[in-house]
Design an enzyme around this catalytic site. Structure first.
Site, PDB file in Angstrom:
ATOM      1  N   LYS A   1     -11.696  14.389   5.959  1.00  0.00           N
ATOM      2  CA  LYS A   1     -10.495  14.382   6.803  1.00  0.00           C
ATOM      3  C   LYS A   1     -10.325  15.790   7.366  1.00  0.00           C
ATOM      4  O   LYS A   1      -9.592  16.617   6.813  1.00  0.00           O
ATOM      5  CB  LYS A   1      -9.298  13.931   5.945  1.00  0.00           C
ATOM      6  CG  LYS A   1      -8.156  13.355   6.738  1.00  0.00           C
ATOM      7  CD  LYS A   1      -7.195  12.653   5.808  1.00  0.00           C
ATOM      8  CE  LYS A   1      -5.782  12.596   6.356  1.00  0.00           C
ATOM      9  NZ  LYS A   1      -5.608  11.920   7.618  1.00  0.00           N
TER      10      LYS A   1
HETATM   11  N1  PMP Z   1      -8.179   6.555   9.334  1.00  0.00           N
HETATM   12  C1  PMP Z   1      -7.757   7.723   9.827  1.00  0.00           C
HETATM   13  C2  PMP Z   1      -8.475   8.323  10.980  1.00  0.00           C
HETATM   14  C3  PMP Z   1      -6.642   8.357   9.257  1.00  0.00           C
HETATM   15  O1  PMP Z   1      -6.201   9.520   9.743  1.00  0.00           O
HETATM   16  C4  PMP Z   1      -5.977   7.744   8.173  1.00  0.00           C
HETATM   17  C5  PMP Z   1      -4.772   8.395   7.565  1.00  0.00           C
HETATM   18  N2  PMP Z   1      -5.139   9.289   6.545  1.00  0.00           N
HETATM   19  C6  PMP Z   1      -6.476   6.529   7.684  1.00  0.00           C
HETATM   20  C7  PMP Z   1      -7.571   5.954   8.298  1.00  0.00           C
HETATM   21  C8  PMP Z   1      -5.852   5.843   6.500  1.00  0.00           C
HETATM   22  O2  PMP Z   1      -6.139   6.561   5.320  1.00  0.00           O
HETATM   23  P1  PMP Z   1      -5.117   6.561   4.092  1.00  0.00           P
HETATM   24  O3  PMP Z   1      -4.884   5.156   3.742  1.00  0.00           O
HETATM   25  O4  PMP Z   1      -5.824   7.323   3.034  1.00  0.00           O
HETATM   26  O5  PMP Z   1      -3.892   7.250   4.555  1.00  0.00           O
END
Ligand code: PMP
Length: 307
Positions: free
Chosen positions: A159
């Site tokens: 991320k």
């Molecule tokens: N995809 C992207 C590109 C994101 O930014 C997020 C948010 N973190 C998610 C999916 C969902 O991830 P999570 O469930 O861990 O928040």
């Protein structure tokens, strides 16, 4: 207990008033997008007067993995990150829903885009946050003209803030065209995810979601939905999804820390299902909203109480 909030952040090794958590304009990460970050929710439950942080260790494992993928100098463990966060929340005194934004950034006042040989800092700030997108109304979406970057361009399982240029382009395109959210196709043309959320389809009672080979971020909420669906006895299929399958799905929903579980009523002007929230989305959403405030004993291990 009555709520008395102090606006605090974690910055340069300690908890400080938020107003003192500021960085220099020459900071390396600000120029090159070389920050890795997380997004974590805390849910307040008035009946138990506690704030529950959702899957904190899973979020911090992903954050530490992001530093590993990017070769950032960082030695804290997920458990240490958890302890800092709980301390920050306790000292802040929140008794309401919050969103935590932890991040590790290249902190040198230096030029040259790189990950090696640059010092880093950890910072965490806290926001008050209820819904990010409406979870009751159906969301309108468009397939973005921007493709989701793939793992040969920017590591998709990390991320990393630089990757969010891609999300920002898609989100702005969607909103400026009158839609709530964008759906990315991956480099091969298969469905990937939303601008900041994972995507699920329901067809003939089966739950279908793209696999990590479709360039998506492996969401913690996605993982939770897969577990909930399995525990409820649904058949789950992780596979490539074509664009036209979106149009004929019985149900579509997004999952993510921000979006939680939100349903999609429209893709590219095609009504999804009968235009109402479908039964499987409804069931998963209501299970999710109950469990995040500690109302489901089966998933209490996903919650870390602050008080
Ligand atoms: N995809 C992207 C590109 C994101 O930014 C997020 C948010 N973190 C998610 C999916 C969902 O991830 P999570 O469930 O861990 O928040």
């Amino acid at each position: 207990m009555p709520e008395s909030i102090k606006k605090l952040s974690y910055f340069e090794g300690k908890i400080v008033p938020e107003s003192e958590a500021n960085i220099n304009i020459k900071t390396h990460a600000l120029q090159y997008g070389t920050t890795v970050f997380g997004g974590i929710r805390g849910y307040y439950d008035s009946s138990s007067d506690n704030l529950y942080v959702f899957r904190i260790l899973d979020h911090y494992k992903r954050l530490v993995n992001s530093t590993k993928i990017m070769q950032l100098q960082f030695t804290k463990t997920p458990e240490e990150l958890r302890d800092i966060t709980l301390d920050l929340l306790k000292q802040s005194g929140y008794r309401r829903n919050v969103y935590l934004r932890p991040f590790i950034y290249t902190s040198a006042l230096q030029l040259s885009p790189r990950f090696h040989d640059v010092p880093t800092e950890l910072a965490i700030y806290v926001l008050e946050l209820d819904d990010y997108l409406d979870t009751k109304r159906g969301l309108t979406t468009m397939v973005s003209s921007w493709r989701r970057f793939d793992d040969t361009v920017i590591p998709t399982l990390s991320k990393v803030s630089g990757g969010y240029v891609n999300s920002a382009l898609a989100k702005s395109e969607a909103v400026q065209n009158g839609y709530d959210e964008a759906i990315f196709l991956d480099g091969r043309g298969f469905v990937s995810e939303g601008s900041a959320e994972n995507i699920f389809l329901v067809r003939d009672g089966k739950i279908i979601t793209p696999s990590i080979s479709s360039s998506l971020l492996e969401g913690i909420t996605r993982r939770s939905v897969l577990q909930l669906a399995k525990d409820s006895g649904y058949e789950i299929i992780e596979r490539d999804i074509t664009r036209s399958e979106l149009y004929i799905a019985d149900e579509i929903f997004f999952s993510g820390t921000g979006v939680q579980i939100a349903w999609v009523s429209e893709v590219d002007k095609r009504k999804i299902g009968n235009g109402e929230m479908g039964p499987i989305t409804k069931k998963l959403q209501s299970t999710f909203f109950d469990l995040v405030v500690g109302k489901n004993q089966n998933y209490k291990h996903w919650l870390t109480p602050v008080y």
